[in-house]
Write a protein that holds these residues in place. Structure first.
Motif, PDB file in Angstrom:
ATOM      1  N   GLY A  60      54.172  50.475  49.108  1.00 36.60           N
ATOM      2  CA  GLY A  60      53.407  49.314  48.660  1.00 36.60           C
ATOM      3  C   GLY A  60      52.799  48.582  49.851  1.00 36.60           C
ATOM      4  N   ASP A  61      53.005  47.297  49.924  1.00 35.24           N
ATOM      5  CA  ASP A  61      52.455  46.501  51.022  1.00 35.24           C
ATOM      6  C   ASP A  61      53.042  46.876  52.377  1.00 35.24           C
ATOM      7  N   LEU A  62      54.206  47.503  52.388  1.00 33.01           N
ATOM      8  CA  LEU A  62      54.840  47.886  53.652  1.00 33.01           C
ATOM      9  C   LEU A  62      54.514  49.314  54.079  1.00 33.01           C
ATOM     10  N   SER A  63      53.719  49.998  53.288  1.00 35.45           N
ATOM     11  CA  SER A  63      53.245  51.326  53.655  1.00 35.45           C
ATOM     12  C   SER A  63      52.015  51.184  54.555  1.00 35.45           C
ATOM     13  N   PRO A  64      51.924  51.967  55.625  1.00 33.58           N
ATOM     14  CA  PRO A  64      50.731  51.889  56.486  1.00 33.58           C
ATOM     15  C   PRO A  64      49.428  52.053  55.713  1.00 33.58           C
ATOM     16  N   GLY A  65      49.447  52.919  54.697  1.00 40.73           N
ATOM     17  CA  GLY A  65      48.256  53.133  53.884  1.00 40.73           C
ATOM     18  C   GLY A  65      48.335  52.507  52.509  1.00 40.73           C
ATOM     19  N   LYS A  66      49.342  51.633  52.307  1.00 42.33           N
ATOM     20  CA  LYS A  66      49.542  50.935  51.020  1.00 42.33           C
ATOM     21  C   LYS A  66      49.831  51.904  49.870  1.00 42.33           C
ATOM     22  N   TYR A  67      50.531  52.984  50.161  1.00 40.55           N
ATOM     23  CA  TYR A  67      50.854  53.960  49.121  1.00 40.55           C
ATOM     24  C   TYR A  67      51.961  53.435  48.203  1.00 40.55           C
ATOM     25  N   SER A  68      51.947  53.907  46.964  1.00 42.68           N
ATOM     26  CA  SER A  68      52.880  53.433  45.943  1.00 42.68           C
ATOM     27  C   SER A  68      54.294  53.953  46.173  1.00 42.68           C
ATOM     28  N   MET A  69      55.242  53.364  45.440  1.00 40.94           N
ATOM     29  CA  MET A  69      56.623  53.807  45.518  1.00 40.94           C
ATOM     30  C   MET A  69      56.746  55.257  45.067  1.00 40.94           C
ATOM     31  N   GLY A  70      56.026  55.626  44.013  1.00 39.13           N
ATOM     32  CA  GLY A  70      56.074  57.006  43.525  1.00 39.13           C
ATOM     33  C   GLY A  70      55.599  57.997  44.575  1.00 39.13           C
ATOM     34  N   ALA A  71      54.530  57.635  45.268  1.00 39.48           N
ATOM     35  CA  ALA A  71      54.013  58.504  46.326  1.00 39.48           C
ATOM     36  C   ALA A  71      55.018  58.620  47.465  1.00 39.48           C
ATOM     37  N   ALA A  72      55.674  57.499  47.783  1.00 43.09           N
ATOM     38  CA  ALA A  72      56.664  57.502  48.858  1.00 43.09           C
ATOM     39  C   ALA A  72      57.849  58.393  48.510  1.00 43.09           C
ATOM     40  N   ILE A  73      58.323  58.288  47.274  1.00 42.63           N
ATOM     41  CA  ILE A  73      59.449  59.123  46.848  1.00 42.63           C
ATOM     42  C   ILE A  73      59.068  60.589  46.919  1.00 42.63           C
ATOM     43  N   ALA A  74      57.899  60.913  46.402  1.00 41.73           N
ATOM     44  CA  ALA A  74      57.470  62.313  46.355  1.00 41.73           C
ATOM     45  C   ALA A  74      57.374  62.917  47.744  1.00 41.73           C
ATOM     46  N   LEU A  96      64.084  45.913  54.844  1.00 45.64           N
ATOM     47  CA  LEU A  96      65.479  46.162  54.487  1.00 45.64           C
ATOM     48  C   LEU A  96      65.664  46.258  52.972  1.00 45.64           C
ATOM     49  N   SER A  97      64.826  45.570  52.231  1.00 49.98           N
ATOM     50  CA  SER A  97      64.936  45.611  50.767  1.00 49.98           C
ATOM     51  C   SER A  97      64.412  46.930  50.199  1.00 49.98           C
ATOM     52  N   GLN A  98      63.665  47.676  50.996  1.00 51.97           N
ATOM     53  CA  GLN A  98      63.131  48.958  50.541  1.00 51.97           C
ATOM     54  C   GLN A  98      63.866  50.159  51.134  1.00 51.97           C
ATOM     55  N   VAL A  99      64.842  49.891  51.995  1.00 51.57           N
ATOM     56  CA  VAL A  99      65.483  50.997  52.714  1.00 51.57           C
ATOM     57  C   VAL A  99      66.269  51.919  51.791  1.00 51.57           C
TER      58      VAL A  99
END
Length: 289
Positions: free
Chosen positions: A180-194, A260-263
């Motif tokens: 989300g906002d903490l992704s360098p490219g603002k990628y979604s949680m689903g994209a991060a998990i995948a 830390l809340s997303q770790v």
């Protein structure tokens, strides 16, 4: 049958060279688990066995601590200190490619340095993946993971101390992982998990392959380091690349964001991916050896 007689019988049935004693070095874990005997005399008593075996465990944990420390300090340090050096428009920063190489080289160098001591995991996901793949005893996993987490946090603390020595420096994301906002490219949680699941699975697949008894000897650290470099080249824009829970936690605790809340994601996804990769390799190879 007495305990000593049982041990002698156990030794007689195993492939152990005689003539070894406490003066020798490079005892391996298999030998110590059975206690060493020569053809003429007992050279290790139970008390000595316990002392030396515990010492070997500590050596392994120290190797994992320092290996993970180096990975986090070198990899995240390159991102914090050198990636964008001298600001935008400068050609002095190492950028994504440099950071990717730093992570790969950190694993490559430490795998050669201490891999023969601990196996060179430096990553809780790797440890648990190897457990799932039948390459590492589950009973030793907690100790390894504790050492890895401690090494990662120690590296993050030292890096924070060094970076804060620059006037006007602010921690910001501090090379942390996020979505989300903490992704360098603002990628979604689903994209991060995948991407974390897929890339960690690929990482374990490579590790299982290059460390297999049938693989070419001596080249595993190179292949593993290059694989980690490739993983970073692919995924830094998405999550800042984790594939390693200890790396994620080690810097998240010092970040000036909600990292830390997303770790949690960077524990769950890499571990799931690691198990998948290890199991998949065993399916492809056709054995757990």
């Amino acid at each position: 049958m007495s305990r000593t007689a049982s041990l002698i019988q156990l030794i007689d049935s195993s492939e152990i060279d005689c003539g070894q004693c406490l003066k020798c070095s490079d005892f391996d874990q298999k030998i110590f688990k059975t206690v060493i005997f020569s053809s003429k005399c007992i050279v290790l008593y139970e008390a000595t066995y316990l002392i030396v075996f515990k010492s070997m465990i500590m050596n392994k944990l120290m190797a994992e601590f320092f290996g993970t420390f180096w990975l986090v300090f070198a990899g995240c340090g390159s991102a914090v200190l050198a990636a964008g050096f001298n600001g935008e428009g400068s050609n002095l920063g190492i950028g994504f490619v440099g950071v990717s190489l730093a992570f790969g080289l950190s694993v490559l160098t430490m795998a050669y340095a201490v891999g023969h001591i601990s196996g060179g995991h430096f990553n809780p996901a790797v440890t648990l993946g190897l457990v799932a793949g039948g390459r590492f005893p589950a009973k030793d996993a907690i100790g390894y993971i504790a050492a890895q987490v401690a090494g990662g946090i120690a590296a993050g603390a030292l890096l924070y101390f060094i970076a804060s020595g620059q006037p006007g420096w602010v921690a910001g994301g501090f090379a942390s992982n996020g979505f989300g906002d903490l992704s360098p490219g603002k990628y979604s949680m689903g994209a991060a998990i995948a991407i974390e699941v897929v890339l960690t699975a690929a990482f374990l697949f490579v590790i299982m392959g290059v460390t297999h008894k049938d693989a070419a000897a001596g080249f595993a650290p190179i292949a593993i380091g290059l694989c980690l470099t490739l993983i970073h080249l692919i995924s830094i824009p998405v999550t800042n690349t984790s594939v390693n829970p200890a790396r994620s936690l080690g810097v998240a605790v010092f970040a000036d964001t909600a990292a830390l809340s997303q770790v949690w994601l960077f524990w769950v996804a890499p571990i799931v991916g690691a198990v998948i990769g290890a199991v998949l390799f065993n399916v492809v190879k056709g054995s757990k050896s």
